[in-house]
Design a protein around this motif. Structure first.
Motif, PDB file in Angstrom:
ATOM      1  N   ASP A 187      50.951  77.590  12.564  1.00  0.00           N
ATOM      2  CA  ASP A 187      51.353  78.083  11.068  1.00  0.00           C
ATOM      3  C   ASP A 187      51.984  76.895  10.548  1.00  0.00           C
ATOM      4  O   ASP A 187      51.664  76.819   9.332  1.00  0.00           O
ATOM      5  CB  ASP A 187      52.692  79.254  11.319  1.00  0.00           C
ATOM      6  CG  ASP A 187      51.712  80.799  11.532  1.00  0.00           C
ATOM      7  OD1 ASP A 187      50.649  80.737  11.516  1.00  0.00           O
ATOM      8  OD2 ASP A 187      52.629  81.559  11.872  1.00  0.00           O
ATOM      9  N   MET A 188      52.960  76.373  11.111  1.00  0.00           N
ATOM     10  CA  MET A 188      53.352  75.099  10.281  1.00  0.00           C
ATOM     11  C   MET A 188      52.535  73.952  10.060  1.00  0.00           C
ATOM     12  O   MET A 188      52.531  73.469   8.979  1.00  0.00           O
ATOM     13  CB  MET A 188      54.483  74.483  11.261  1.00  0.00           C
ATOM     14  CG  MET A 188      55.668  75.275  11.174  1.00  0.00           C
ATOM     15  SD  MET A 188      57.309  74.746  12.324  1.00  0.00           S
ATOM     16  CE  MET A 188      56.385  74.026  13.634  1.00  0.00           C
ATOM     17  N   ILE A 189      51.589  73.651  11.099  1.00  0.00           N
ATOM     18  CA  ILE A 189      50.554  72.505  10.841  1.00  0.00           C
ATOM     19  C   ILE A 189      49.723  72.945   9.761  1.00  0.00           C
ATOM     20  O   ILE A 189      49.196  72.329   8.943  1.00  0.00           O
ATOM     21  CB  ILE A 189      49.730  72.336  12.110  1.00  0.00           C
ATOM     22  CG1 ILE A 189      50.506  71.716  13.057  1.00  0.00           C
ATOM     23  CG2 ILE A 189      48.285  71.630  11.863  1.00  0.00           C
ATOM     24  CD1 ILE A 189      49.810  71.668  14.443  1.00  0.00           C
ATOM     25  N   ILE A 190      49.162  74.459   9.674  1.00  0.00           N
ATOM     26  CA  ILE A 190      48.235  74.810   8.620  1.00  0.00           C
ATOM     27  C   ILE A 190      49.107  74.780   7.169  1.00  0.00           C
ATOM     28  O   ILE A 190      48.404  74.617   6.208  1.00  0.00           O
ATOM     29  CB  ILE A 190      47.815  76.324   8.909  1.00  0.00           C
ATOM     30  CG1 ILE A 190      46.763  76.196  10.242  1.00  0.00           C
ATOM     31  CG2 ILE A 190      47.147  77.053   7.729  1.00  0.00           C
ATOM     32  CD1 ILE A 190      46.390  77.475  10.772  1.00  0.00           C
ATOM     33  N   GLU A 191      50.318  75.228   7.345  1.00  0.00           N
ATOM     34  CA  GLU A 191      51.184  75.073   6.007  1.00  0.00           C
ATOM     35  C   GLU A 191      51.010  73.760   5.443  1.00  0.00           C
ATOM     36  O   GLU A 191      50.848  73.597   4.181  1.00  0.00           O
ATOM     37  CB  GLU A 191      52.437  75.655   6.246  1.00  0.00           C
ATOM     38  CG  GLU A 191      53.417  75.473   4.993  1.00  0.00           C
ATOM     39  CD  GLU A 191      54.831  75.881   5.167  1.00  0.00           C
ATOM     40  OE1 GLU A 191      55.785  75.278   4.401  1.00  0.00           O
ATOM     41  OE2 GLU A 191      55.193  76.552   6.208  1.00  0.00           O
ATOM     42  N   GLU A 192      51.405  72.810   6.139  1.00  0.00           N
ATOM     43  CA  GLU A 192      51.225  71.203   5.682  1.00  0.00           C
ATOM     44  C   GLU A 192      49.999  70.801   5.409  1.00  0.00           C
ATOM     45  O   GLU A 192      49.713  70.282   4.396  1.00  0.00           O
ATOM     46  CB  GLU A 192      51.775  70.210   6.782  1.00  0.00           C
ATOM     47  CG  GLU A 192      51.700  68.838   6.325  1.00  0.00           C
ATOM     48  CD  GLU A 192      52.634  68.531   5.196  1.00  0.00           C
ATOM     49  OE1 GLU A 192      52.483  67.458   4.797  1.00  0.00           O
ATOM     50  OE2 GLU A 192      53.452  69.170   4.643  1.00  0.00           O
TER      51      GLU A 192
END
Length: 93
Positions: A74-79
């Protein structure tokens, strides 16, 4: 084996992990240019789901908590979405 040597090994693993994360972000920049040049929408919800499910399957196979991997992605995709959006809008990534 000492704690220092174990930590040195961990540091080397972290370095490789961060290099791969950098390479992933760079690939997303390339994807952003492709999307911009070919009028492809930035958001691809089905693709996000595929990536998260692949991470969860990896976790199941390797004894890594699947919820942790989903949250990590989720964090990687958000970035990477943020970076792609900058490219698509013509800003510097």
């Amino acid at each position: 084996m000492t704690i220092e040597s174990l930590r040195a090994e961990l540091d080397a693993i972290d370095e490789r992990f961060l290099e791969e994360l950098r390479a992933r972000i760079e690939k997303c920049v390339e994807i952003g240019y492709f999307k911009r040049d070919n009028n492809v929408p930035m958001m691809q919800p089905h693709r996000i789901g595929m990536v998260q499910e692949r991470a969860a399957r990896f976790g199941a196979l390797h004894g890594i908590d699947q919820d942790f991997l989903r949250r990590l992605y989720d964090m990687i995709i958000e970035e990477t979405c943020r970076v792609e959006d900058l490219v698509i809008r013509g800003s510097e990534a």
